[in-house]
Design a protein around this motif. Structure first.
Motif, PDB file in Angstrom:
ATOM      1  N   UNK A 114      17.563 -47.352  23.241  1.00  0.00           N
ATOM      2  CA  UNK A 114      17.389 -47.708  21.359  1.00  0.00           C
ATOM      3  C   UNK A 114      16.421 -48.748  21.586  1.00  0.00           C
ATOM      4  N   UNK A 115      15.845 -48.546  20.362  1.00  0.00           N
ATOM      5  CA  UNK A 115      14.945 -49.615  19.701  1.00  0.00           C
ATOM      6  C   UNK A 115      14.685 -50.134  18.630  1.00  0.00           C
TER       7      UNK A 115
ATOM      8  N   UNK B 103      20.753 -59.627  15.446  1.00  0.00           N
ATOM      9  CA  UNK B 103      20.616 -58.815  16.662  1.00  0.00           C
ATOM     10  C   UNK B 103      21.662 -58.906  17.546  1.00  0.00           C
ATOM     11  N   UNK B 104      22.462 -59.794  17.256  1.00  0.00           N
ATOM     12  CA  UNK B 104      23.999 -59.377  18.255  1.00  0.00           C
ATOM     13  C   UNK B 104      24.920 -57.688  18.048  1.00  0.00           C
ATOM     14  N   UNK B 105      24.677 -58.455  16.508  1.00  0.00           N
ATOM     15  CA  UNK B 105      25.470 -56.644  16.143  1.00  0.00           C
ATOM     16  C   UNK B 105      24.511 -55.399  16.482  1.00  0.00           C
TER      17      UNK B 105
ATOM     18  N   UNK C 155      23.773 -50.647  19.755  1.00  0.00           N
ATOM     19  CA  UNK C 155      23.374 -50.450  20.659  1.00  0.00           C
ATOM     20  C   UNK C 155      24.065 -49.358  22.215  1.00  0.00           C
ATOM     21  N   UNK C 156      25.015 -50.321  22.706  1.00  0.00           N
ATOM     22  CA  UNK C 156      25.461 -50.491  23.427  1.00  0.00           C
ATOM     23  C   UNK C 156      26.969 -49.565  23.325  1.00  0.00           C
TER      24      UNK C 156
ATOM     25  N   UNK D   5      23.047 -45.949  25.043  1.00  0.00           N
ATOM     26  CA  UNK D   5      21.893 -46.974  25.269  1.00  0.00           C
ATOM     27  C   UNK D   5      21.358 -47.654  26.352  1.00  0.00           C
ATOM     28  N   UNK D   6      21.144 -47.380  26.962  1.00  0.00           N
ATOM     29  CA  UNK D   6      20.834 -48.151  28.621  1.00  0.00           C
ATOM     30  C   UNK D   6      20.190 -49.014  28.328  1.00  0.00           C
TER      31      UNK D   6
END
Length: 152
Positions: free
Chosen positions: A83-84, A104-106, A111-112, A116-117
């Protein structure tokens, strides 16, 4: 605050935010009506299931933040997804109030949840405050990025 997927009617607010910082003033073309190129880009982003253009609304439903999440499938990590985060902006009068950390926490959870790894971002070296902010959130400068700009 509320985070949601952007809709086309959000474009003037998004483009205004990305055009108001010192780098955006150089490369963006915010005016009313918006140039067609922004609507074309929005249509491409909106149609791509691996792209999520996000807005953050305050209690009054005013847009105070934006970012784009891209999910990149690739062969390494045994067919992993990376994820980017791109184009992170907070409306000037909302900075310093925890909006960026909330976003950013969202994004980290999103992403998780999408499998996404890792979550990555780039930041311009002309933005040292942004770099410190990302490090505070746990991001590490583990790679050196490079870009090749084209004159289109």
């Amino acid at each position: 605050m509320n985070i949601r997927k952007a809709v086309q009617s959000d474009l003037p607010y998004i483009v205004r935010m990305i055009s108001e910082d010192k780098l955006g003033k150089i490369r963006e073309d915010y005016k009313e009506p918006l140039p067609k190129s922004y609507f074309d880009a929005f249509s491409q982003i909106d149609a791509d299931r691996n792209q999520e253009l996000i807005v953050v609304e305050d209690i009054d439903k005013s847009i105070i933040g934006t970012m784009q999440l891209s999910f990149i499938p690739y062969l390494t990590y045994q067919g992993g997804v990376r994820a980017q985060i791109e184009a992170v902006r907070i409306r000037e009068d909302s900075r310093g109030q925890g909006v960026g950390e909330y976003m950013f926490k969202w994004a980290i959870h999103r992403a998780s949840d999408r499998g996404a790894h890792l979550l990555q971002l780039t930041t311009d070296k002309k933005r040292p405050d942004a770099l410190r902010f990302y490090e505070k959130l746990g991001f590490t400068a583990s790679h050196e990025g490079m870009k090749l700009h084209f004159s289109n």
